[in-house]
Design an enzyme around this catalytic site. Structure first.
Site, PDB file in Angstrom:
ATOM      1  N   ASP A 238     -25.132   1.374  -2.340  1.00 11.26           N
ATOM      2  CA  ASP A 238     -25.276  -0.081  -2.433  1.00 11.26           C
ATOM      3  C   ASP A 238     -25.765  -0.514  -3.807  1.00 11.26           C
ATOM      4  OD1 ASP A 238     -24.462  -0.657   0.093  1.00 11.26           O
ATOM      5  OD2 ASP A 238     -26.469  -0.734   0.965  1.00 11.26           O
TER       6      ASP A 238
ATOM      7  N   SER B 277     -21.129  -5.887   8.025  1.00 11.97           N
ATOM      8  CA  SER B 277     -21.281  -4.541   7.479  1.00 11.97           C
ATOM      9  C   SER B 277     -21.329  -3.488   8.587  1.00 11.97           C
ATOM     10  CB  SER B 277     -22.569  -4.495   6.658  1.00 11.97           C
ATOM     11  OG  SER B 277     -22.603  -3.329   5.880  1.00 11.97           O
TER      12      SER B 277
ATOM     13  N   GLU C 294      27.115  -6.390  -2.608  1.00 10.82           N
ATOM     14  CA  GLU C 294      26.191  -7.414  -2.101  1.00 10.82           C
ATOM     15  C   GLU C 294      26.748  -8.828  -2.312  1.00 10.82           C
ATOM     16  OE1 GLU C 294      22.191  -6.749  -3.513  1.00 10.82           O
ATOM     17  OE2 GLU C 294      21.994  -4.913  -2.333  1.00 10.82           O
TER      18      GLU C 294
ATOM     19  N   HIS D 279     -28.892  -5.524   8.236  1.00 14.15           N
ATOM     20  CA  HIS D 279     -28.115  -6.534   7.503  1.00 14.15           C
ATOM     21  C   HIS D 279     -27.866  -7.779   8.345  1.00 14.15           C
ATOM     22  CE1 HIS D 279     -26.835  -5.310   3.562  1.00 14.15           C
ATOM     23  NE2 HIS D 279     -26.533  -4.100   3.962  1.00 14.15           N
TER      24      HIS D 279
ATOM     25  N   GLU E 198     -16.540   1.083   7.172  1.00 20.70           N
ATOM     26  CA  GLU E 198     -16.803   0.641   5.796  1.00 20.70           C
ATOM     27  C   GLU E 198     -17.543   1.749   5.034  1.00 20.70           C
ATOM     28  OE1 GLU E 198     -19.727  -2.417   5.654  1.00 20.70           O
ATOM     29  OE2 GLU E 198     -19.203  -3.060   3.619  1.00 20.70           O
ATOM     30  N   HIS E 199     -18.652   2.214   5.595  1.00 20.14           N
ATOM     31  CA  HIS E 199     -19.406   3.326   5.005  1.00 20.14           C
ATOM     32  C   HIS E 199     -19.318   4.518   5.947  1.00 20.14           C
ATOM     33  CE1 HIS E 199     -21.625  -0.411   3.796  1.00 20.14           C
ATOM     34  NE2 HIS E 199     -21.490   0.136   2.598  1.00 20.14           N
TER      35      HIS E 199
ATOM     36  N   HIS F  34      25.944 -10.971 -11.073  1.00 22.47           N
ATOM     37  CA  HIS F  34      25.230  -9.732 -11.380  1.00 22.47           C
ATOM     38  C   HIS F  34      26.223  -8.688 -11.900  1.00 22.47           C
ATOM     39  CE1 HIS F  34      22.022 -11.544  -8.990  1.00 22.47           C
ATOM     40  NE2 HIS F  34      21.236 -10.510  -9.190  1.00 22.47           N
TER      41      HIS F  34
ATOM     42  N   GLN G  58     -27.925  -0.216   7.983  1.00 15.62           N
ATOM     43  CA  GLN G  58     -26.844  -1.172   8.196  1.00 15.62           C
ATOM     44  C   GLN G  58     -27.257  -2.230   9.205  1.00 15.62           C
ATOM     45  OE1 GLN G  58     -24.004  -1.467   6.300  1.00 15.62           O
ATOM     46  NE2 GLN G  58     -25.307   0.024   5.276  1.00 15.62           N
TER      47      GLN G  58
END
Lengths: 429, 429
Positions: free
Chosen positions: A361, A237, A415, A262, A327-328, A420, A259
């Site tokens: 959170d 985190s 092509e 964590h 992340e944050h 096709h 943070q």
């Protein structure tokens, strides 16, 4: 907490270390994880029983032993304190309401010549959510992963989690009840990911697997990717904060620490154009640290992976933060919304002094499963669309193929794909 | 072409073979591909030069030799026939118009207590598109991959493609001009994917890599996934058709063959509740086959991997098709739109007899990069969102945190994250 000056000649190198944060050494565990996955693929439940005995220290006697009963969930819910029930229900309701706003709609578009083009959105049939266990259980993670799948309309949601010594966490059980009692199996780690990716006698094969986990879980998710879809490969985190001289150092400090607590590998980076705010925040961090329950973890994270960077102005702070792609991201400036157009890369953006990251959170509503390690440059937060997929819709009228068939045939011919070409020309006969 | 009857006792096993189609043996080439990626990571251009000499049979003399000049693209474009120019521009315009309709919007939502929640959508900074070369070059693939990145607003789009003997395909050059002359580098295979994932002296590191390729390219994309994002891991092409007695066997037959001609590994599956349509289509397939330029490939594909399945009714046909989850799905029934609610899994859905699948390959507008091998159960067609990502927006007012802060603190405390708890409580002081 170290304070870095962008004008210092050594800054470039220091900043590169910050950019390189959160790299996981997947190669190191890949061999072991491949072995575990192959055992589950080949032996099913039998392999799970062996892995559970080894890692979770209990021995399932039959296939039924793998599943957690709904009665257990209900009973545990009833035993939760009223305060906690209220908090969990508030979180559930707000997360659900936010994710409902994300729901994409199928659409059609019409042309005068009768052409109809569009996009049909459908939920996946089955989703698997991994919930880490062992040292700690985070009910918020269960909510954040299961609710988007519910909102997406997934018919079968499966949860896997390791249950050490076959004693399920009461909080997990209660939270499962709040989530509508999804089928939950007591298996963890790479075995759980393999079981959901390929199915066993008991655990159904799912289409999408989400949820956090350690490096074994992350590696297993990468290895099964393609056979199933996954949300992302997440690492430790992290928080980035952009602050000007109006920010309160005590708020900045405790948010950085929220943070840091964590994980020793977590990164907490403050970037400010105010030397005074930088100095004051470093002092506040030290003050708070001494009184933290998780002081040891937080201190190691802050000292080894935390930094306060002092820039010449706020634009420079934003530029550096976009490179970090945290992340944050908290924005603590006089008018945080005016910076929003310049913010390019962040998992979630928290604006203003009354929006500390922990609000996101638990209670705000947006998902807390967010891209880490700079992957916010290309990944989104976990969201309902991870549990849905699209089909293009194409309907041509006779007039439409008469108008555009020739150009289509020319391209197919160019092509060298003449069946096709013929497929179109057959309609123009 | 074999005709299978769902009521036949052997059908279950036959159908399981169809479900197992398109499995790629990534394990087989993983070692080689890892080696190539590591060489590019460690040596940059030097490794590319070596790989180009080996696989593409020419020797770049300097870093500049890797890039295709914009002048070359312009000149080649001017030399295209008017017919082809017109067809390519029509395709470009229609693909662009469709993908513009996909663009997601950033949004905000407001609560009475002053809370603001939302989602910000941002393009990635850099995207990399892989274009296969060698045996054939498909300008349509270039358009289908580059246009969504343009529409998403990606600032830097990079193309890589192998150029055998350093002689670029004129059609590739012309198509690159139509795409606005993105930076294009002459390198192919796993080396190209590694160069875009990690960067070299010349080729920039990108955030997202898309584009088709052989098993080496698919494996490289899987291996770099997580360090960059990718669109999907695609296998051989395939078509499924649901038809009732109103369908024309000649249309069904040539549409089946238009997938079969791609690749011996391609799968073409017709499911119908009409035994007559089944029999007639098998006869038509044989008639067309004899006159196909790519007869050998198409015959092998149709005989080994094609099938016509006769069901008891249309609902049963839909049920089987949802299990197959085909890349392309044609619905050739009296009222195709009425089946749409029941169709759960397909990359693209083609409705009615004037919508042969090749229309979607070139000119309709929706993307022709579609999930194969049953992965339509969880993957979407390539779309603008692959080149974009989201950030959650959260802004709490003083009133909002006063109203909900306590519940947030309770949850943080329950999870043992007391710095999280303090971060909220600090605001409530």
């Amino acid at each position: 907490m170290k304070i870095l000056d962008v004008n210092n000649p050594g800054f470039k190198k220091e900043f590169e270390e910050i950019l390189a944060r959160g790299k996981m050494d997947i190669e190191n565990v890949e061999g072991i994880v491949k072995g575990i996955i192959n055992e589950v693929k080949e032996e099913g439940n039998k392999a799970l029983f062996r892995h559970i005995a080894k890692f979770d220290r209990w021995e399932p006697k039959s296939d039924n032993d793998l599943e957690i009963g709904k009665d257990e969930m209900k009973k545990a819910y009833e035993n939760l304190s009223d305060e906690l029930k209220k908090a969990l229900h508030l979180a559930f309701d707000r997360i659900k309401a936010y994710h409902e706003k994300q729901l994409p709609k199928s659409w059609l578009d019409f042309e005068k010549n009768g052409t109809i083009l569009g996009q049909k959105v459908t939920p996946v049939d089955k989703a698997g959510v991994y919930v880490p266990g062992g040292k700690a259980f985070y009910p918020s993670s269960l909510l954040m992963n299961v609710i988007p799948a519910i909102v997406a309309g997934v018919e079968e949601i499966v949860v896997t989690t390791p249950v050490i010594e076959n004693k399920p966490n009461e909080l997990l059980l209660g939270a499962l009840y709040i989530c509508g009692c999804p089928k939950t199996y007591k298996v963890g780690g790479a075995s759980a990911i393999a079981a959901m990716a390929y199915g066993t006698e008991t655990i159904p094969k799912v289409d999408v697997i989400t949820g956090p986990g350690n490096i074994f879980v992350a590696t297993a998710k990468k290895l099964v990717y393609g056979d199933v879809n996954i949300d992302m490969i997440a690492g430790p985190s992290e928080i980035g904060i952009i602050a000007d001289e109006s920010a309160r150092p005590n708020y900045l400090a405790i948010d950085l620490l929220s943070q840091a607590e964590h994980d020793e590998m977590a990164s907490s980076i403050l970037i400010t154009d105010s030397k005074e705010v930088a100095d004051m925040t470093a002092i506040e961090v030290e003050k708070f640290l001494k009184n933290l329950e998780r002081e040891e973890i937080a201190r190691k994270s802050i000292e080894e992976r935390g930094a306060i960077i002092v820039t010449n102005d706020i634009d420079e702070a934003i530029e550096l933060m976009n490179k970090i792609a945290p992340e944050h991201l908290e924005i603590m400036t006089k008018n945080p919304f005016e910076l929003l157009p310049k913010i390019k890369h962040a998992g979630a953006i928290f604006l203003g002094e009354y929006t500390p990251e922990p609000i996101g959170d638990y209670i705000a509503g947006p998902n807390h499963t967010l891209p880490t390690g700079g992957t916010a440059k290309f990944y989104s937060p976990l969201n309902v669309e991870v549990f849905m997929k699209k089909s293009s819709i194409i309907s041509f009228s006779k007039q439409a193929i008469e108008e555009m068939g020739k150009e289509c045939a020319v391209l197919a011919h160019t092509e060298g794909l003449t069946a096709h070409e013929k497929s179109v020309l057959e309609r123009l006969k």
